[in-house]
Design a protein around this motif. Structure first.
Motif, PDB file in Angstrom:
ATOM      1  N   ASP A 108     -11.507  -0.189   2.104  1.00  0.00           N
ATOM      2  CA  ASP A 108     -10.609   0.099   3.224  1.00  0.00           C
ATOM      3  C   ASP A 108     -11.386   0.275   4.529  1.00  0.00           C
ATOM      4  O   ASP A 108     -12.559   0.639   4.501  1.00  0.00           O
ATOM      5  CB  ASP A 108      -9.862   1.406   2.895  1.00  0.00           C
ATOM      6  CG  ASP A 108      -8.543   1.538   3.629  1.00  0.00           C
ATOM      7  OD1 ASP A 108      -8.206   0.669   4.453  1.00  0.00           O
ATOM      8  OD2 ASP A 108      -7.828   2.525   3.359  1.00  0.00           O
ATOM      9  N   ASN A 134      -4.727   4.829  -1.912  1.00  0.00           N
ATOM     10  CA  ASN A 134      -5.900   5.382  -1.213  1.00  0.00           C
ATOM     11  C   ASN A 134      -6.521   6.501  -2.039  1.00  0.00           C
ATOM     12  O   ASN A 134      -5.818   7.382  -2.528  1.00  0.00           O
ATOM     13  CB  ASN A 134      -5.486   5.931   0.148  1.00  0.00           C
ATOM     14  CG  ASN A 134      -5.065   4.827   1.096  1.00  0.00           C
ATOM     15  OD1 ASN A 134      -5.901   4.103   1.621  1.00  0.00           O
ATOM     16  ND2 ASN A 134      -3.760   4.678   1.278  1.00  0.00           N
ATOM     17  N   GLU A 156      -8.150   1.866  -3.164  1.00  0.00           N
ATOM     18  CA  GLU A 156      -8.804   1.687  -1.867  1.00  0.00           C
ATOM     19  C   GLU A 156      -9.850   2.777  -1.651  1.00  0.00           C
ATOM     20  O   GLU A 156      -9.533   3.963  -1.641  1.00  0.00           O
ATOM     21  CB  GLU A 156      -7.768   1.720  -0.731  1.00  0.00           C
ATOM     22  CG  GLU A 156      -6.814   0.552  -0.783  1.00  0.00           C
ATOM     23  CD  GLU A 156      -6.069   0.323   0.538  1.00  0.00           C
ATOM     24  OE1 GLU A 156      -6.247   1.121   1.477  1.00  0.00           O
ATOM     25  OE2 GLU A 156      -5.304  -0.657   0.606  1.00  0.00           O
ATOM     26  N   LYS A 214     -10.978  -4.969   3.214  1.00  0.00           N
ATOM     27  CA  LYS A 214      -9.835  -4.801   4.103  1.00  0.00           C
ATOM     28  C   LYS A 214     -10.348  -4.610   5.525  1.00  0.00           C
ATOM     29  O   LYS A 214     -10.986  -3.586   5.828  1.00  0.00           O
ATOM     30  CB  LYS A 214      -9.040  -3.573   3.644  1.00  0.00           C
ATOM     31  CG  LYS A 214      -7.645  -3.523   4.161  1.00  0.00           C
ATOM     32  CD  LYS A 214      -6.865  -2.458   3.401  1.00  0.00           C
ATOM     33  CE  LYS A 214      -5.392  -2.573   3.689  1.00  0.00           C
ATOM     34  NZ  LYS A 214      -4.625  -1.497   3.040  1.00  0.00           N
ATOM     35  N   GLU A 271       0.883  -1.175   0.000  1.00  0.00           N
ATOM     36  CA  GLU A 271       0.000   0.000   0.000  1.00  0.00           C
ATOM     37  C   GLU A 271       0.914   1.215   0.000  1.00  0.00           C
ATOM     38  O   GLU A 271       1.911   1.257   0.730  1.00  0.00           O
ATOM     39  CB  GLU A 271      -0.891   0.022   1.242  1.00  0.00           C
ATOM     40  CG  GLU A 271      -1.776   1.273   1.294  1.00  0.00           C
ATOM     41  CD  GLU A 271      -2.771   1.301   2.448  1.00  0.00           C
ATOM     42  OE1 GLU A 271      -2.685   0.445   3.357  1.00  0.00           O
ATOM     43  OE2 GLU A 271      -3.639   2.194   2.428  1.00  0.00           O
TER      44      GLU A 271
HETATM   45 MG    MG Z   1      -5.665   2.359   2.919  1.00  0.00          MG
END
Ligand code: MG
Ligand code: C2E
Ligand code: MG
Ligand code: MG
Length: 276
Positions: free
Chosen positions: A180, A118, A150, A201, A58
């Motif tokens: 996420d 993200n 995400e 996640k 990530e």
């Molecule tokens: Mg994240």
């Protein structure tokens, strides 16, 4: 009183509050120049499977401030969201991640690694978002299959129809999606089954006490079972010790991210660790 009157209405002079407001405005102004001054960088945190094979990373934003030192995203992303700076910043993150994926393609050690990026609410809401992702992929030559976006429940729930439409378009390109911080929002199963997601996640708040807290354990088991029913992959974030990892693994979650495997680190350190 000042608070309930709204963010921009200060009804009386409070020196402490005034100082805080000024500090915030200063930070916002500095953030406006952070990109062009090359003060933003990405750290990479490894994601592993249960045989300790790296799956990818990530990418996590950091602000290397000349006076204040390394500032974590929790301290400036909300501000960047408010001011709208998150949009060019988010685009830069996307481009940098895609460029990195392309750079990894020539090396057997790195060519199958995925990068998870993200996405912020404002960025995703922008009508240009799909075009921006497509452009970042085309320009870099990265394989779309290796790019994972995400999203959070709140981003998607803001406008479910629009989210589904954008996700579908991007999935046609080959991009995948991870939800996420799962479990901290309000998404209903009704929405969840409609979304073209690839992965859930599990939020770190459920992982933290998973071994000792029966409620957290039950929640996590439910999330894993639900993911299976919906045909989604599942990964746990915030895995800090072997007991947590084993607990998750035994219950069907075989992908992990957390300090147990590595903290977010600069690219060179990340690559050195892969080799070492
Ligand atoms: Mg994240
Ligand atoms: P997130 O996406 O949920 O990222 C996971 C956060 O948990 C990261 O914090 C990571 O450093 C931290 N973490 C990872 N493993 C562990 C662990 O084992 N224990 C604990 N206690 N924490 C762990 P970080 O880097 O401070 O980022 C915070 C949040 O900022 C992220 O949460 C994400 O929402 C946001 N963020 C980071 N980079 C970006 C970005 O490029 N764009 C946007 N829009 N948001 C970003
Ligand atoms: Mg998270
Ligand atoms: Mg989180």
């Amino acid at each position: 009183q000042a608070k309930t009157a709204g963010r921009n209405t200060i009804r009386f002079y409070d020196p402490v509050m005034q100082a805080a407001i000024e500090a915030r405005a200063e930070l916002a102004e500095e953030l406006r120049h952070a990109l062009e001054r090359q003060q933003l960088c990405l750290h990479y945190q490894i994601q592993m499977d249960n045989r300790l094979h790296p799956l990818g990373a990530e990418v996590l934003l950091r602000w290397q401030h000349p006076q204040r030192g390394l500032i974590s995203p929790g301290q400036f992303i909300p501000l960047a969201e408010e001011t709208g700076h998150i949009v060019p910043i988010g685009l830069w993150v996307l481009q940098t991640a895609c460029t990195q994926l392309k750079a990894w393609q020539g090396d057997a050690l790195t060519r199958d690694l995925t990068l998870a990026v993200n996405v912020s609410a404002k960025q995703f809401r922008s009508p240009n978002f799909v075009a921006q992702v497509r452009h970042a992929l085309l320009e870099s030559g990265a394989k779309p299959e290796l790019l994972k976006l995400e999203l959070t429940e709140s981003i998607v729930l803001e406008n479910v129809e629009d989210a589904i439409a954008k996700m579908r378009e991007l999935k046609l390109l080959g991009v995948s999606f991870s939800m996420d911080d799962f479990g901290t929002g309000y998404s209903s199963l009704q929405y969840l089954k409609q979304l073209p997601l690839d992965q859930i996640k599990i939020d770190q708040s459920f992982v933290r006490d998973i071994v000792n807290d029966a409620n957290d354990a039950a929640i996590v088991q439910t999330i894993i079972a639900m993911s299976e029913v919906l045909g989604l992959d599942v990964i746990a974030e915030g895995v800090e010790n072997e007991a947590q990892r084993e607990f998750l693994d035994l219950r069907g979650c075989h992908a992990f991210q957390g300090y147990l495997f590595g903290r977010p680190v600069p690219l060179q350190e990340f690559e050195a660790r892969l080799r070492g």
